[in-house]
Design an enzyme around this catalytic site. Structure first.
Site, short mmCIF file in Angstrom:
data_model
loop_
_atom_site.label_atom_id
_atom_site.label_comp_id
_atom_site.label_asym_id
_atom_site.label_seq_id
_atom_site.Cartn_x
_atom_site.Cartn_y
_atom_site.Cartn_z
N ARG A 53 -44.72 13.23 -2.55
CA ARG A 53 -44.98 12.71 -1.20
C ARG A 53 -46.48 12.70 -0.94
O ARG A 53 -47.01 11.83 -0.25
CB ARG A 53 -44.24 13.54 -0.13
N TYR A 60 -47.38 -11.61 13.39
CA TYR A 60 -46.09 -11.37 12.74
C TYR A 60 -45.10 -10.85 13.80
O TYR A 60 -45.42 -9.94 14.57
CB TYR A 60 -46.28 -10.34 11.63
N ASP A 82 -54.80 -7.51 10.22
CA ASP A 82 -53.74 -7.73 9.24
C ASP A 82 -54.22 -8.85 8.31
O ASP A 82 -54.38 -9.99 8.72
CB ASP A 82 -52.45 -8.15 9.98
N LYS A 98 -46.06 -9.51 0.25
CA LYS A 98 -46.41 -10.93 0.19
C LYS A 98 -47.37 -11.19 -0.98
O LYS A 98 -46.98 -10.97 -2.11
CB LYS A 98 -47.00 -11.34 1.55
C1 LIG Z 1 -44.26 -9.63 6.37
C2 LIG Z 1 -45.39 -9.30 7.24
C3 LIG Z 1 -45.50 -8.04 7.84
C4 LIG Z 1 -44.43 -6.97 7.69
O1 LIG Z 1 -44.40 -6.49 6.38
P1 LIG Z 1 -43.07 -5.91 5.67
O2 LIG Z 1 -43.55 -5.67 4.27
O3 LIG Z 1 -42.03 -6.97 5.77
O4 LIG Z 1 -42.69 -4.68 6.38
C5 LIG Z 1 -46.64 -7.78 8.60
N1 LIG Z 1 -47.60 -8.71 8.76
C6 LIG Z 1 -47.52 -9.95 8.22
C7 LIG Z 1 -48.61 -10.92 8.44
C8 LIG Z 1 -46.41 -10.28 7.43
O5 LIG Z 1 -46.33 -11.50 6.91
#
Ligand SMILES: *Cc1c(COP(=O)(O)O)cnc(C)c1O
Length: 372
Positions: free
Chosen positions: A54, A106, A180, A205
């Site tokens: 962890r 998002y 982000d 992604k």
């Molecule tokens: C998919 C996404 C998230 C969330 O991420 P997860 O891996 O699905 O929890 C946050 N920000 C953006 C821009 C995303 O495309």
């Protein structure tokens, strides 16, 4: 130290680190690590070695160091999802604090902000991304975080991170500007080098890029903040396991070349969509593999989603396979309906994550689906 470009950092992620001189970093499946002696256990530094998974694992640590280098930060954290990274980023908020975000994010972010408001009394305001003076006016003495996403999802608005961060910090240096960076990745944008304080990613992604894992990354600059995040991280345990850390590190090795090819393919498809009479408007920020577009006739939404053969109708983005989604009913279904309308997230808006197939094949696929 030799100069290390993004290409070099990614290609050599994890190299030269294994004690057995393996060129590719091996996968460590141990949940725990032995101590040499009581003396060693007593003076143990969790940033230098391993005790319990962890806290740290060899694969995760290398991944975190690589991401910190790529984003130009001092500390990186690898988590079990992008939402877990977002939760870690906001773990510094206290009741009564204010969070101001861009209004186009998002969809899951809004759900989490609402949760923080309801259960923890975090106040939440939104900014339309237009005039920085409007953002500054929203700032109060309790503002702790400015939350940005650029290009935004799904309307592809671009923000000037450097200008926003400078303006916010000139008002109050304590406010954290969090970005982000999922859509552009460090290949096109390094928010920390432009004045932001924290960067988060859904590693699910582009960083992973193969539609085969769920992960999140947080990178920050300030060492005191990194310490606070570390405390929360090892306490709550929302970590990325060793296998997914290994897989993600392997994927990062081809990040630059993938992202550049996503752009080339997307640019070719944007050109086709702009000339296609059945398409109303195309939203593309100029780089990257994400395109949003409006169809003129709502019946064409059904035609496209039901009949694409190479492109897959599925959520998510950033992988080698092209995906198409309808944000109104999928990724942004949780965003209040008035807000969706205001942002132009309508049932005629589709979002395409352009993969690494041949661009011509993808264009032919779109054409045949529209014709069917
Ligand atoms: C998919 C996404 C998230 C969330 O991420 P997860 O891996 O699905 O929890 C946050 N920000 C953006 C821009 C995303 O495309």
């Amino acid at each position: 130290m030799c100069k290390q470009s993004i290409e070099t950092i990614t290609a050599q992620a994890g190299s030269h680190l294994d004690g057995n001189k393996a060129v590719a970093l091996p996968l460590y499946f141990s949940s725990n690590y032995r101590h040499e002696s009581l003396a060693e256990a007593k003076s143990f530094d969790p940033h230098q070695g391993y005790t319990y998974s962890r806290i740290a694992t060899p694969n995760r640590s290398v991944l975190e160091q690589t991401m910190a280098k790529l984003e130009g930060g001092t500390a990186g954290f690898a988590l079990s999802s992008g939402m877990a990274a977002i939760q870690l980023a906001l773990s510094i908020l206290k009741t009564g604090d204010q969070l101001i975000s861009l209004n186009d994010l998002y969809g899951g972010d809004f759900r989490y902000f609402r949760y923080l408001h309801k259960h923890f009394g975090i106040n939440f305001d939104q900014w339309d991304g237009q005039r920085i003076s409007d953002l500054l006016q929203k700032i109060t003495p309790r503002t702790k975080v400015i939350w940005l996403e650029t290009p935004s999802n799904p309307t592809m608005k671009k923000l000037n991170i450097a200008k926003i961060a400078a303006a916010v910090h000139s008002k109050n240096t304590q406010i954290l500007v969090i970005v982000d960076n999922t859509f552009y990745t460090p290949v096109y944008q390094r928010p920390l080098t432009e004045g932001a304080d924290v960067v988060v990613h859904s590693a699910t992604k582009y960083l992973s890029g193969h539609n085969d894992l769920l992960g999140g990354i947080l990178v920050c600059k300030d060492r005191k903040l990194a310490k606070e995040y570390f405390e929360y991280y090892i306490t709550t345990g929302d970590t990325l396991d060793s296998f997914d850390s290994w897989l993600l590190l392997r994927s990062l090795k081809t990040l630059t070349i993938r992202v550049k090819q996503h752009t080339k393919n997307a640019q070719a498809i944007v050109k086709y969509l702009k000339d296609e009479p059945r398409i109303d408007k195309v939203l593309y920020p100029g780089q990257g593999g994400m395109i949003s577009f409006y169809v003129k006739d709502e019946a064409d939404v059904t035609r496209l989603l039901d009949n694409v053969k190479i492109i897959t109708f599925a959520e998510s983005l950033g992988g080698v396979e092209s995906l198409i989604t309808i944000p109104y009913y999928q990724t942004h279904a949780d965003v209040e309906i008035e807000q969706r309308q205001r942002l132009g997230i309508t049932p005629k808006l589709l979002r395409l994550s352009v993969g690494l197939e041949a661009a011509d094949d993808l264009i032919e696929d779109l054409k045949q689906a529209l014709d069917s």
